[in-house]
Scaffold this motif. Sequence first.
Motif, PDB file in Angstrom:
ATOM      1  N   PRO A  42       0.854  -1.491   0.412  1.00  0.00           N
ATOM      2  CA  PRO A  42      -0.025  -0.127  -0.171  1.00  0.00           C
ATOM      3  C   PRO A  42       0.567   1.078  -0.086  1.00  0.00           C
ATOM      4  O   PRO A  42       2.269   1.192   0.842  1.00  0.00           O
ATOM      5  N   GLY A  43       0.060   2.566  -1.126  1.00  0.00           N
ATOM      6  CA  GLY A  43       1.298   3.632  -0.641  1.00  0.00           C
ATOM      7  C   GLY A  43       2.383   3.953  -1.774  1.00  0.00           C
ATOM      8  O   GLY A  43       1.760   5.011  -2.573  1.00  0.00           O
ATOM      9  N   PHE A  92      -3.339  11.713  -4.136  1.00  0.00           N
ATOM     10  CA  PHE A  92      -4.556  12.210  -3.306  1.00  0.00           C
ATOM     11  C   PHE A  92      -5.684  11.103  -3.034  1.00  0.00           C
ATOM     12  O   PHE A  92      -6.325  10.500  -1.810  1.00  0.00           O
ATOM     13  N   SER A  93      -5.395   9.931  -3.741  1.00  0.00           N
ATOM     14  CA  SER A  93      -6.107   8.642  -4.626  1.00  0.00           C
ATOM     15  C   SER A  93      -5.589   8.002  -3.400  1.00  0.00           C
ATOM     16  O   SER A  93      -4.024   7.261  -3.524  1.00  0.00           O
ATOM     17  N   PRO A  94      -5.762   6.016  -3.378  1.00  0.00           N
ATOM     18  CA  PRO A  94      -5.180   4.668  -2.561  1.00  0.00           C
ATOM     19  C   PRO A  94      -4.657   4.633  -4.050  1.00  0.00           C
ATOM     20  O   PRO A  94      -4.463   4.748  -4.749  1.00  0.00           O
ATOM     21  N   SER A  95      -3.128   3.834  -3.739  1.00  0.00           N
ATOM     22  CA  SER A  95      -2.491   3.187  -3.973  1.00  0.00           C
ATOM     23  C   SER A  95      -1.459   1.666  -3.915  1.00  0.00           C
ATOM     24  O   SER A  95      -1.626   2.028  -2.578  1.00  0.00           O
ATOM     25  N   HIS A  96      -1.052   1.077  -5.129  1.00  0.00           N
ATOM     26  CA  HIS A  96      -0.117  -0.500  -3.720  1.00  0.00           C
ATOM     27  C   HIS A  96       0.626  -0.453  -5.504  1.00  0.00           C
ATOM     28  O   HIS A  96       0.562  -0.723  -6.516  1.00  0.00           O
ATOM     29  N   GLU A 144       1.982  -0.013 -10.426  1.00  0.00           N
ATOM     30  CA  GLU A 144       1.167   0.676  -9.380  1.00  0.00           C
ATOM     31  C   GLU A 144      -0.067   0.210  -9.741  1.00  0.00           C
ATOM     32  O   GLU A 144      -0.492   0.767 -11.420  1.00  0.00           O
ATOM     33  N   TRP A 145      -0.801   0.071  -8.997  1.00  0.00           N
ATOM     34  CA  TRP A 145      -2.376  -0.081  -8.718  1.00  0.00           C
ATOM     35  C   TRP A 145      -3.171   1.138  -8.592  1.00  0.00           C
ATOM     36  O   TRP A 145      -2.506   1.659  -7.225  1.00  0.00           O
ATOM     37  N   ARG A 146      -3.854   1.889  -9.097  1.00  0.00           N
ATOM     38  CA  ARG A 146      -4.063   3.363  -8.521  1.00  0.00           C
ATOM     39  C   ARG A 146      -5.672   3.302  -8.906  1.00  0.00           C
ATOM     40  O   ARG A 146      -5.755   3.044  -9.753  1.00  0.00           O
ATOM     41  N   LYS A 176      -6.447   1.666 -12.261  1.00  0.00           N
ATOM     42  CA  LYS A 176      -5.484   1.218 -13.258  1.00  0.00           C
ATOM     43  C   LYS A 176      -4.488   1.197 -12.684  1.00  0.00           C
ATOM     44  O   LYS A 176      -3.943   1.663 -11.316  1.00  0.00           O
ATOM     45  N   LEU A 177      -4.149   0.190 -13.419  1.00  0.00           N
ATOM     46  CA  LEU A 177      -2.713  -0.706 -13.237  1.00  0.00           C
ATOM     47  C   LEU A 177      -1.378   0.666 -14.004  1.00  0.00           C
ATOM     48  O   LEU A 177      -1.003   0.391 -15.020  1.00  0.00           O
ATOM     49  N   VAL A 178      -0.328   0.823 -13.343  1.00  0.00           N
ATOM     50  CA  VAL A 178       0.180   2.075 -14.017  1.00  0.00           C
ATOM     51  C   VAL A 178       1.797   1.410 -14.119  1.00  0.00           C
ATOM     52  O   VAL A 178       2.366   0.232 -13.354  1.00  0.00           O
TER      53      VAL A 178
END
Length: 262
Positions: free
Chosen positions: A134-135, A141-145, A162-164, A182-184
């Motif tokens: 996480p993070g 501003f929104s969660p990310s993993h 990173e999943w955003r 979305k996966l970046v």
Amino acid sequence: MPAHDAPGSMLPEDDTQSAAQAPQYEIPSYTACRSTNTSATAKFPPAMNGYFQSKITTTFHLGPTAGEKLYAVSTPATVFNNKPTIVLHDGPTNKHPIMATAQSDRWGRSRPVAITLPPRPESQRQDSIVEVVPGGPLKHFSPSHMFETSVGPKGITRERFEWRKSHGNEIKELAGFSYGWKLVRLTGPVSNVAGSRKERPRGYTSDGLEIVALIAHNASWSMTKGFRFAFMGAGLTDTMGENWEIVVVISALQLWFIDVQA
């Protein structure tokens, strides 16, 4: 409304908008055309839906249409378990071999999601573990993993992704006025198309990175279809490899599962 249905506008239940007819993405740019089976993914269809039975069950299915359910996903414990686990099976029942498992804390915020890929029959390696943290390395501003895993048919190269959390145009095109992840591709080439949503091509983030997969809560009032998943950009080619696709799919499922619990 069942727990797996996300609120949204009333859209017709239409399997023709899934899988083989999900949005098609040029490499590396994004277009709004419908796919015609031109992608070269290694393991999964270019896009899939999550299908649930009307009765209470711990198994749901992935597939391009309701009549073509290719993979089973089992949740061995109750949905309210403090350590939710999902198991992705290599076939349409929970008796088929396990492709991957994912486990996290109940809310998915304080501890990494642990993804385990058991060795394949033709492989000599031990279990492979991927942590989805996480993070991530960037402040949003929104969660990310964020996670790091091997890519390519031989799995020699390692890349970070990173999943955003997203409500963007890519999500809307995939599932209507919905929300999802979305996966970046963090270690891929950085484009000069960064900017606001109105200014940049679809398929890229505001910081110029390519989006390679999406998962969106279903925006229709379907009682049996819970989400839509799609690869895009470089994720629609076989260059990322089968193991990468498995990690992407099960991490997407786990984040969707955490959303449902929340």
